[in-house]
Write an enzyme that holds these catalytic residues in place. Structure first.
Site, PDB file in Angstrom:
ATOM      1  N   ARG A  77      -0.341   2.827   6.485  1.00 21.02           N
ATOM      2  CA  ARG A  77       0.068   2.868   5.089  1.00 21.02           C
ATOM      3  C   ARG A  77       1.565   2.624   4.999  1.00 21.02           C
ATOM      4  O   ARG A  77       2.350   3.126   5.812  1.00 21.02           O
ATOM      5  CB  ARG A  77      -0.288   4.219   4.440  1.00 21.02           C
TER       6      ARG A  77
ATOM      7  N   GLU B 121       2.589  -3.978  -2.730  1.00 23.61           N
ATOM      8  CA  GLU B 121       1.638  -5.038  -2.409  1.00 23.61           C
ATOM      9  C   GLU B 121       1.142  -5.700  -3.691  1.00 23.61           C
ATOM     10  O   GLU B 121       0.737  -4.991  -4.618  1.00 23.61           O
ATOM     11  CB  GLU B 121       0.458  -4.478  -1.614  1.00 23.61           C
TER      12      GLU B 121
ATOM     13  N   HIS C 166      -2.573  -6.926   4.470  1.00 23.66           N
ATOM     14  CA  HIS C 166      -3.414  -5.737   4.354  1.00 23.66           C
ATOM     15  C   HIS C 166      -4.886  -6.065   4.600  1.00 23.66           C
ATOM     16  O   HIS C 166      -5.760  -5.765   3.782  1.00 23.66           O
ATOM     17  CB  HIS C 166      -3.245  -5.071   2.974  1.00 23.66           C
TER      18      HIS C 166
END
Length: 335
Positions: free
Chosen positions: A254, A283, A302
């Site tokens: 994370r 993001e 991701h």
């Protein structure tokens, strides 16, 4: 009596995977309806009070009419949605944590919630290993040079080449499902693996150490912790400075765990050899981010947990709890 099930899948955890997995375990007595959400073709975001959701409340309310069970990965199970779905009794979230479901509202309305912990542990662990190798051996940078028409033999200079994993000390912060698998793979390659995890009592493949010892000894550090008030920002400038010169930092967990500006500073200043990231503080990465221009940084969008097995695992784990719910048994993976 027929139980109505809404499969609210997306373009990763497909509706057919959810439906087939449930039908394999409960072959009769179910009626399925389907809703296909736009993720990942459209990024997820916050919907009302829940995070990382795809689709709208109105869209889900309409699809849930008469449904007792909702199986999804990204649908926004908000208070409004739950209150507008009086027949709903079980929500299955095909991801490690139910961040897109209002658990308080579900409990108030007698709706059980289950999730799929560990569904992407294998995929994330393998991606992490790939990111370590990519950063250590400058694979993305040398590929880019070649495709641009440049044969950079100067990368063979001693101060430009990276390390081998065999014989290197690699520190993992977090020893859960993903961290443990990474440790097993690294140990099989001959690395000396250290783990810092205050909740881990033992490890068969790594040495458990304090964070200070891990930082001081590790040539590569990979983050695998959950985000909590204690772990948010846990690796910053001071921690990076405590690492040996020429180190590498990898984060496929994370973005909130790490100070990315401090990493860029350390690379530009020569203290770090490189870094590899699959997760970010914002993001998508905003234009102008230092991460896009700092040399020696490898980036992926991701998708560490993205494998076909992950999607199948999510459907399988949820289907097992659907069967338990219909038999009146406790859920295996309650949220």
């Amino acid at each position: 009596m027929t139980t109505r099930v809404l499969a609210a899948g997306d373009h990763f955890v497909l509706n057919r995977l959810l439906i087939d997995a449930v039908r394999e375990r409960v072959p009769e007595g179910l009626e399925f309806t389907e809703l296909t959400l736009d993720w990942p073709l459209v990024p997820f975001g916050r919907v009302a009070e829940v995070d990382e959701a795809s689709g709208t409340e109105d869209q889900l309310i309409e699809a849930l009419a008469g449904a007792e069970i909702c199986l999804t990965q990204m649908a926004p199970l908000t208070r409004r949605v739950i209150e507008a779905s009086p027949t709903l009794r079980l929500i299955g979230i095909g991801r490690g944590g139910p961040v897109n479901a209002n658990l308080e509202a579900a409990a108030e309305h007698g709706v059980a919630v289950c999730c799929a912990p560990g569904r992407n542990a294998g995929a994330t662990a393998e991606h992490t290993l790939g990111m370590i190798l990519a950063a250590a051996r400058r694979i993305p940078q040398t590929h880019a040079e070649l495709t641009a028409g440049r044969w950079r033999s100067d990368y063979y200079r001693y101060d430009e080449v990276g390390i081998e994993l065999r014989g290197s000390t690699i520190g993992l912060i977090g020893g859960g499902a993903v961290g443990n698998r990474v440790a097993e793979m690294l140990a099989a390659l001959g690395a000396h693996v250290l783990i810092h995890d205050p909740y881990l009592a033992e490890s068969t493949v790594a040495k458990l150490v304090s964070l200070d010892e891990l930082l001081a000894r590790s040539q590569v550090i990979s983050l695998h912790a959950r985000v909590t008030p204690e772990t948010t920002g846990m690796i910053g400038a001071a921690q990076i400075a405590a690492m040996p010169a020429g180190g590498i930092i990898v984060n496929c967990a994370r973005g909130a765990l790490l100070d990315y500006d401090a990493v860029c500073d350390a690379i530009e200043g020569g203290h770090l050899f490189g870094a590899a990231f699959d997760v970010f503080p914002e993001e998508p990465i905003p234009a102008g981010s230092r991460l896009l221009s700092t040399p020696g940084v490898t980036l992926t969008p991701h998708l560490a947990g993205a494998s076909r097995q992950t999607a199948v695992n999510a459907a399988t784990i949820l289907a097992e709890d659907v069967a338990r719910h219909l038999r009146g048994e406790p859920l295996a993976h309650p949220a």
